[in-house]
Design a protein around this motif. Structure first.
Motif, PDB file in Angstrom:
ATOM      1  N   UNK A 188      12.329  28.315 -35.985  1.00  0.00           N
ATOM      2  CA  UNK A 188      11.236  29.385 -36.111  1.00  0.00           C
ATOM      3  C   UNK A 188      10.282  28.741 -37.348  1.00  0.00           C
ATOM      4  N   UNK A 189      11.194  28.386 -38.322  1.00  0.00           N
ATOM      5  CA  UNK A 189      10.505  28.045 -39.433  1.00  0.00           C
ATOM      6  C   UNK A 189       9.369  26.782 -39.271  1.00  0.00           C
ATOM      7  N   UNK A 190      10.051  25.606 -38.534  1.00  0.00           N
ATOM      8  CA  UNK A 190       8.980  24.557 -37.998  1.00  0.00           C
ATOM      9  C   UNK A 190       8.092  25.033 -37.297  1.00  0.00           C
ATOM     10  N   UNK A 191       8.303  26.137 -36.267  1.00  0.00           N
ATOM     11  CA  UNK A 191       7.191  26.463 -35.528  1.00  0.00           C
ATOM     12  C   UNK A 191       5.877  26.917 -36.248  1.00  0.00           C
ATOM     13  N   UNK A 192       6.287  27.943 -37.173  1.00  0.00           N
ATOM     14  CA  UNK A 192       5.303  28.493 -38.125  1.00  0.00           C
ATOM     15  C   UNK A 192       4.503  27.430 -39.031  1.00  0.00           C
ATOM     16  N   UNK A 193       5.371  26.571 -39.848  1.00  0.00           N
ATOM     17  CA  UNK A 193       4.844  25.599 -40.606  1.00  0.00           C
ATOM     18  C   UNK A 193       3.855  24.575 -39.679  1.00  0.00           C
ATOM     19  N   UNK A 194       4.343  24.138 -38.544  1.00  0.00           N
ATOM     20  CA  UNK A 194       3.596  23.324 -37.737  1.00  0.00           C
ATOM     21  C   UNK A 194       2.053  23.911 -37.313  1.00  0.00           C
ATOM     22  N   UNK A 195       2.335  25.083 -36.708  1.00  0.00           N
ATOM     23  CA  UNK A 195       0.945  25.514 -36.608  1.00  0.00           C
ATOM     24  C   UNK A 195       0.195  25.857 -37.739  1.00  0.00           C
ATOM     25  N   UNK A 196       0.716  26.042 -39.076  1.00  0.00           N
ATOM     26  CA  UNK A 196      -0.345  26.163 -40.259  1.00  0.00           C
ATOM     27  C   UNK A 196      -0.755  24.628 -40.466  1.00  0.00           C
ATOM     28  N   UNK A 197      -0.141  23.536 -40.225  1.00  0.00           N
ATOM     29  CA  UNK A 197      -0.379  22.300 -40.380  1.00  0.00           C
ATOM     30  C   UNK A 197      -1.625  21.954 -39.605  1.00  0.00           C
ATOM     31  N   UNK A 198      -1.342  22.190 -38.340  1.00  0.00           N
ATOM     32  CA  UNK A 198      -2.289  21.731 -37.215  1.00  0.00           C
ATOM     33  C   UNK A 198      -3.776  22.420 -37.341  1.00  0.00           C
ATOM     34  N   UNK A 199      -3.689  23.427 -37.738  1.00  0.00           N
ATOM     35  CA  UNK A 199      -5.166  24.419 -37.635  1.00  0.00           C
ATOM     36  C   UNK A 199      -5.733  24.030 -39.012  1.00  0.00           C
ATOM     37  N   UNK A 200      -5.089  24.168 -40.188  1.00  0.00           N
ATOM     38  CA  UNK A 200      -5.704  24.053 -41.486  1.00  0.00           C
ATOM     39  C   UNK A 200      -6.156  22.572 -41.737  1.00  0.00           C
ATOM     40  N   UNK A 201      -5.402  21.568 -41.294  1.00  0.00           N
ATOM     41  CA  UNK A 201      -5.821  20.336 -41.552  1.00  0.00           C
ATOM     42  C   UNK A 201      -7.075  19.769 -40.634  1.00  0.00           C
ATOM     43  N   UNK A 202      -7.147  20.045 -39.433  1.00  0.00           N
ATOM     44  CA  UNK A 202      -8.210  19.969 -38.553  1.00  0.00           C
ATOM     45  C   UNK A 202      -9.373  20.752 -38.959  1.00  0.00           C
ATOM     46  N   UNK A 203      -9.117  21.877 -39.521  1.00  0.00           N
ATOM     47  CA  UNK A 203     -10.231  22.565 -39.907  1.00  0.00           C
ATOM     48  C   UNK A 203     -10.813  22.148 -40.987  1.00  0.00           C
ATOM     49  N   UNK A 204      -9.998  21.681 -41.807  1.00  0.00           N
ATOM     50  CA  UNK A 204     -10.551  20.833 -43.272  1.00  0.00           C
ATOM     51  C   UNK A 204     -11.286  19.621 -42.932  1.00  0.00           C
ATOM     52  N   UNK A 205     -10.812  18.913 -42.016  1.00  0.00           N
ATOM     53  CA  UNK A 205     -11.437  17.783 -41.588  1.00  0.00           C
ATOM     54  C   UNK A 205     -12.771  17.857 -40.928  1.00  0.00           C
ATOM     55  N   UNK A 206     -12.979  19.085 -40.266  1.00  0.00           N
ATOM     56  CA  UNK A 206     -14.190  19.237 -39.298  1.00  0.00           C
ATOM     57  C   UNK A 206     -15.064  20.036 -40.371  1.00  0.00           C
ATOM     58  N   UNK A 207     -14.695  20.839 -41.204  1.00  0.00           N
ATOM     59  CA  UNK A 207     -15.596  21.566 -42.273  1.00  0.00           C
ATOM     60  C   UNK A 207     -16.374  20.401 -43.168  1.00  0.00           C
ATOM     61  N   UNK A 208     -15.781  19.472 -43.453  1.00  0.00           N
ATOM     62  CA  UNK A 208     -16.195  18.586 -44.450  1.00  0.00           C
ATOM     63  C   UNK A 208     -16.759  17.114 -43.583  1.00  0.00           C
ATOM     64  N   UNK A 209     -17.330  17.289 -42.283  1.00  0.00           N
ATOM     65  CA  UNK A 209     -17.898  16.335 -41.702  1.00  0.00           C
ATOM     66  C   UNK A 209     -19.252  16.282 -42.312  1.00  0.00           C
ATOM     67  N   UNK A 210     -19.745  14.772 -42.241  1.00  0.00           N
ATOM     68  CA  UNK A 210     -21.239  14.558 -42.614  1.00  0.00           C
ATOM     69  C   UNK A 210     -21.559  13.669 -41.863  1.00  0.00           C
ATOM     70  N   UNK A 211     -22.838  13.642 -41.197  1.00  0.00           N
ATOM     71  CA  UNK A 211     -23.445  12.343 -40.480  1.00  0.00           C
ATOM     72  C   UNK A 211     -24.035  13.102 -39.191  1.00  0.00           C
ATOM     73  N   UNK A 212     -23.592  12.338 -37.992  1.00  0.00           N
ATOM     74  CA  UNK A 212     -23.930  12.789 -36.813  1.00  0.00           C
ATOM     75  C   UNK A 212     -22.710  12.829 -35.828  1.00  0.00           C
ATOM     76  N   UNK A 213     -22.931  12.413 -34.518  1.00  0.00           N
ATOM     77  CA  UNK A 213     -21.955  12.823 -33.420  1.00  0.00           C
ATOM     78  C   UNK A 213     -20.817  11.462 -33.718  1.00  0.00           C
ATOM     79  N   UNK A 214     -20.932  10.523 -34.146  1.00  0.00           N
ATOM     80  CA  UNK A 214     -19.994   9.566 -34.423  1.00  0.00           C
ATOM     81  C   UNK A 214     -18.930   9.812 -35.409  1.00  0.00           C
ATOM     82  N   UNK A 215     -19.402  10.693 -36.513  1.00  0.00           N
ATOM     83  CA  UNK A 215     -18.657  11.317 -37.497  1.00  0.00           C
ATOM     84  C   UNK A 215     -17.789  12.256 -37.035  1.00  0.00           C
ATOM     85  N   UNK A 216     -18.446  13.264 -36.319  1.00  0.00           N
ATOM     86  CA  UNK A 216     -17.708  14.269 -35.565  1.00  0.00           C
ATOM     87  C   UNK A 216     -16.354  13.602 -34.928  1.00  0.00           C
ATOM     88  N   UNK A 217     -16.520  12.691 -34.167  1.00  0.00           N
ATOM     89  CA  UNK A 217     -15.678  11.977 -33.502  1.00  0.00           C
ATOM     90  C   UNK A 217     -14.308  11.743 -34.436  1.00  0.00           C
TER      91      UNK A 217
END
Length: 243
Positions: A188-217
């Motif tokens: 249960x602890x792993x599931x909650x922590x992993x869910x937070x890690x996946x969504x927060x890190x990927x949101x951070x990477x997307x939010x601070x994207x700069x450039x164009x389509x290549x940088x989004x990928x």
């Protein structure tokens, strides 16, 4: 590294400020829950059944001809599925499926200046875009892992029905004997922590994207890679602390 960590913490702080209008955020949370939970159910189900079946077959192969009771196959499959296979492997798969989608979605909004438009209108962009995704991650990913555990044990049962080395009765006896609740707590602890890690890190990477389509990928790729690394690191830390 410290600059990125600081930006990450500040972004999360902004994401969980008091919402301007709760009903708008609630609708977005529900939409993200459907996307993360229902959208990932098929791949999680397929992976879980095969993981449980393979774990059972390989465990039985190691014990064939030994003096160890055959019911141990069920015990080992149960513990390995709950402790490691379902939470970790499912989260790694979801990092690719859910994480890349989150990073590319927010990254596209950044490079097309949609986030800038939200900020000009006075909307808390991190709160509107990121907090629903994080909340959906820490609620739906644990539910997916619970389903994964159930289907993994079911897959082991199906493997027993096709095997001549041990019976389903031995497998069920192994599942019900010597059960320790700490493995459920760890899962249960792993599931909650992993869910937070996946969504927060990927949101951070997307939010601070700069450039164009290549940088989004590239941002989506970085989000998945960093999420997988942090999942494995958190898996080690949680196992060390709880077991």
């Amino acid at each position: 590294m410290f600059t990125s960590l600081g930006r990450y913490i500040l972004l999360l702080r902004l994401s969980f400020r008091k919402p301007e209008k709760f009903s708008v955020y609630w609708a977005e949370i529900m939409r993200e829950m459907v996307s993360v939970g229902i959208g990932s159910l098929g791949i999680v189900a397929i992976i879980s059944v095969f993981i449980g079946a393979v774990a059972t077959i390989q465990t039985a192969f190691q014990l064939v001809g030994s003096y160890v009771p055959k019911s141990v196959v069920g015990s080992i499959t149960r513990d390995s599925t709950i402790l490691e296979f379902s939470p970790t492997i499912t989260s790694l798969v979801l990092a690719g499926r859910v994480g890349s989608s989150i990073a590319s979605q927010i990254g596209t909004m950044r490079v097309t200046e949609q986030i800038d438009a939200l900020e000009i209108m006075g909307v808390n962009a991190p709160g509107y875009l990121i907090s629903p995704k994080v909340i959906s991650g820490i609620t739906m990913i644990p539910l997916l892992i619970i389903i994964s555990v159930s289907l993994g044990l079911l897959g082991g049962y199906v493997a027993c029905t096709k095997s001549s080395e041990f019976s389903t009765t031995d497998y069920i006896n192994g599942l019900t004997s010597g059960f320790n609740t700490i493995i459920v707590t760890s899962c249960a602890v792993k599931a909650i922590v992993f869910g937070f890690i996946i969504t927060s890190i990927c949101s951070y990477q997307g939010f601070y994207t700069s450039g164009g389509a290549l940088e989004v990928g590239q941002a989506a790729t970085r989000g998945v890679v960093y999420s997988c690394i942090m999942i494995l690191f958190a898996d080690l830390v949680i196992s060390e602390l709880l077991l």
